[in-house]
Write a protein that holds these residues in place. Sequence first.
Motif, mmCIF file in Angstrom:
data_model
loop_
_atom_site.group_PDB
_atom_site.id
_atom_site.type_symbol
_atom_site.label_atom_id
_atom_site.label_comp_id
_atom_site.label_asym_id
_atom_site.label_seq_id
_atom_site.Cartn_x
_atom_site.Cartn_y
_atom_site.Cartn_z
ATOM 1 N N LEU A 34 26.399 -68.955 -50.797
ATOM 2 C CA LEU A 34 26.247 -70.096 -51.703
ATOM 3 C C LEU A 34 25.273 -71.163 -51.190
ATOM 4 C CD1 LEU A 34 27.146 -71.663 -54.236
ATOM 5 C CD2 LEU A 34 29.061 -72.554 -52.916
ATOM 6 N N VAL A 35 25.496 -71.642 -49.951
ATOM 7 C CA VAL A 35 24.695 -72.781 -49.470
ATOM 8 C C VAL A 35 24.082 -72.491 -48.090
ATOM 9 C CG1 VAL A 35 24.654 -75.296 -49.216
ATOM 10 C CG2 VAL A 35 26.537 -74.240 -50.399
ATOM 11 N N LEU B 201 21.987 -69.776 -52.438
ATOM 12 C CA LEU B 201 21.495 -70.207 -53.755
ATOM 13 C C LEU B 201 21.055 -71.661 -53.675
ATOM 14 C CD1 LEU B 201 24.388 -68.809 -55.987
ATOM 15 C CD2 LEU B 201 22.037 -67.969 -55.973
ATOM 16 N N LEU B 202 21.770 -72.405 -52.825
ATOM 17 C CA LEU B 202 21.517 -73.840 -52.679
ATOM 18 C C LEU B 202 21.092 -74.152 -51.256
ATOM 19 C CD1 LEU B 202 24.766 -75.173 -54.447
ATOM 20 C CD2 LEU B 202 22.528 -74.760 -55.490
ATOM 21 N N TRP C 260 19.642 -79.124 -53.099
ATOM 22 C CA TRP C 260 18.839 -78.663 -54.237
ATOM 23 C C TRP C 260 19.043 -77.168 -54.459
ATOM 24 C CZ3 TRP C 260 17.024 -79.938 -49.429
ATOM 25 C CH2 TRP C 260 16.312 -78.966 -48.729
ATOM 26 N N LYS C 261 18.523 -76.721 -55.626
ATOM 27 C CA LYS C 261 18.638 -75.305 -55.988
ATOM 28 C C LYS C 261 17.434 -74.541 -55.467
ATOM 29 C CE LYS C 261 21.076 -76.057 -60.305
ATOM 30 N NZ LYS C 261 20.928 -76.257 -61.742
ATOM 31 N N PRO D 58 17.851 -67.503 -61.933
ATOM 32 C CA PRO D 58 18.364 -66.331 -62.661
ATOM 33 C C PRO D 58 19.885 -66.225 -62.574
ATOM 34 C CG PRO D 58 16.958 -65.657 -60.805
ATOM 35 C CD PRO D 58 16.823 -67.134 -60.951
ATOM 36 N N PHE D 59 20.452 -66.566 -61.409
ATOM 37 C CA PHE D 59 21.916 -66.496 -61.276
ATOM 38 C C PHE D 59 22.587 -67.369 -62.328
ATOM 39 C CE2 PHE D 59 26.022 -67.911 -59.801
ATOM 40 C CZ PHE D 59 26.596 -66.770 -59.279
ATOM 41 N N GLU D 60 22.127 -68.611 -62.417
ATOM 42 C CA GLU D 60 22.758 -69.565 -63.341
ATOM 43 C C GLU D 60 22.586 -69.123 -64.797
ATOM 44 O OE1 GLU D 60 21.746 -73.643 -62.517
ATOM 45 O OE2 GLU D 60 22.160 -74.250 -64.572
ATOM 46 N N GLN D 61 21.385 -68.627 -65.109
ATOM 47 C CA GLN D 61 21.134 -68.239 -66.502
ATOM 48 C C GLN D 61 21.995 -67.045 -66.910
ATOM 49 O OE1 GLN D 61 19.146 -69.783 -68.860
ATOM 50 N NE2 GLN D 61 19.252 -71.370 -67.306
#
Length: 507
Positions: free
Chosen positions: A353-354, A359-360, A369-370, A376-379
């Motif tokens: 994750l971070v 991802l972050l 920040w992203k 693409p993950f979020e979409q």
Amino acid sequence: MPRARLTVDPDFTIAPVPPRLFGTFVEHMGRGVYTGIYEPGHPKADADGLRTDVLDLVRELGPTVVRYPGGNFVSGYYWEDGVGPKDERPRRLDRAWRTIETNEFGLGEFARWAKAADTEPMMAVNLGTRGVQEACDILEYANHPGGTKFSDLRRAHGNADPFDIKLWCLGNEMDGPWQVGHKTAAEYGRLAAETARAMRLVDPRIELVACGSSKYAMPTFGEWERVVLEETYDQVDYISAHAYYQEHDDLGDFLACARDMDTFIESVVATADAVRARGKHRKRIDISFDEWNVWYQSRHRASAIAKGESEWEVAPRVIEDEYSITDAVVVGTLLNSLLRHGDRVTVACQAQLVNVIGLLRSEPGGPAWKQAIAHPFEQVRRRAAGEILDVRARSDRYETPRFGDVDLVDAAGTWDAETGTVALFLANRDQAEAATVEVGVRGFGELRVQHAAVLAAAEGQDRHTTNDDGHQDRVGLRPLDGVEVADGQATVTLPPLSWAVVQLARP
Ligand code: AHR
């Protein structure tokens, strides 16, 4: 210009979109926890030290499940060290990552964080250096209402309500010689079966994941799954798979690495179903693809860790890959592979994750920040809904050294009958040319373009462009112009080396 012709139809679907397909992973590794999700004293930290700026970004991404606390870390973990008064928690050597673990953050903090992040926690137990009893103890602490040693301990620690954690991993990557407490398939299979049996006596509602292979290329792949499932079939619900990819010397190969994931998944399904047939079992074992991502393993101090050459530190910077547009396109194709196999891959966790292949990204005392791969993950997480479409694709192809002929256009899609929405996730692997994609959508009735966005190099950028502290939104999505729907066909033009989402809806 390369071309692809896709056909989708509401009558041809693979499975409902599995809600747990969009998970991620938080390990006690590097700055995944400390200065990642937890940093007391940070200007945006809440009273418990949780970074609210990171939590805000996590809520935007919307991971449906988060695996914790490892990873290789879990194979030497004493979970009891991470509960109770913080000033009494011991510091330990974490042998997996050659790090000092302060235990300031543990199960209670994670349960609280998961609640704040609006996500489902998924725990792993230590089957490297520990066994049946310790797995039952942590489960009792987490899920038993009260009136027993460990459930009362949880209550004494300020958590009257059980955490009610449903998903449990029986160890991590036990097939890997790098794992603390590494085992043969037969040794692990027996231990996993007995641990599972005992854990189910503590809480019969749990779902259990047996360790599969830590990559498709493992020399023990296949035989490992067979032996482990022969031992555990009746006791577990999932077999895990892990995969990390990176660009070596051929970009075409890297862009096609979802083919490795496809084959890996299909081979695990074949093996699990062969064990099912042989044992005349009724139930089906699904896959928990609980670690996947791009990871530039060759660049990092992970090798110094393995050689015992690094200093023992608290929360060092470890494998903090900064992801490019190319990596984001690849992550889009990996998400497509998972979606296409959503009838059997029903849990998946992007790792991590971070900060740690994250991802972050977050800086100590600074911003969060992203990364490019977060988009693409979020979409897909936000827009894949309803049923997974069986996308029939005929695409121009290109030659790769590793995978032979590969489609230039990669696609997956979903159909949500409730909202009348088709979501298409498309990648153009062509490095130089745009691709025209025609999508036959006749069976859905009238559709119009509801949303179309693309991730690709903008003017002044190239495929290596990334987001960083000074340019947190440099790589992201921008509108994809020119999408048309007419006479039962949608036409989309994808820029070179790009990933796109197109949503079509009934008027
Ligand atoms: O995600 C990083 C590491 O990769 C995990 O700890 C381990 O399970 C895998 O090898």
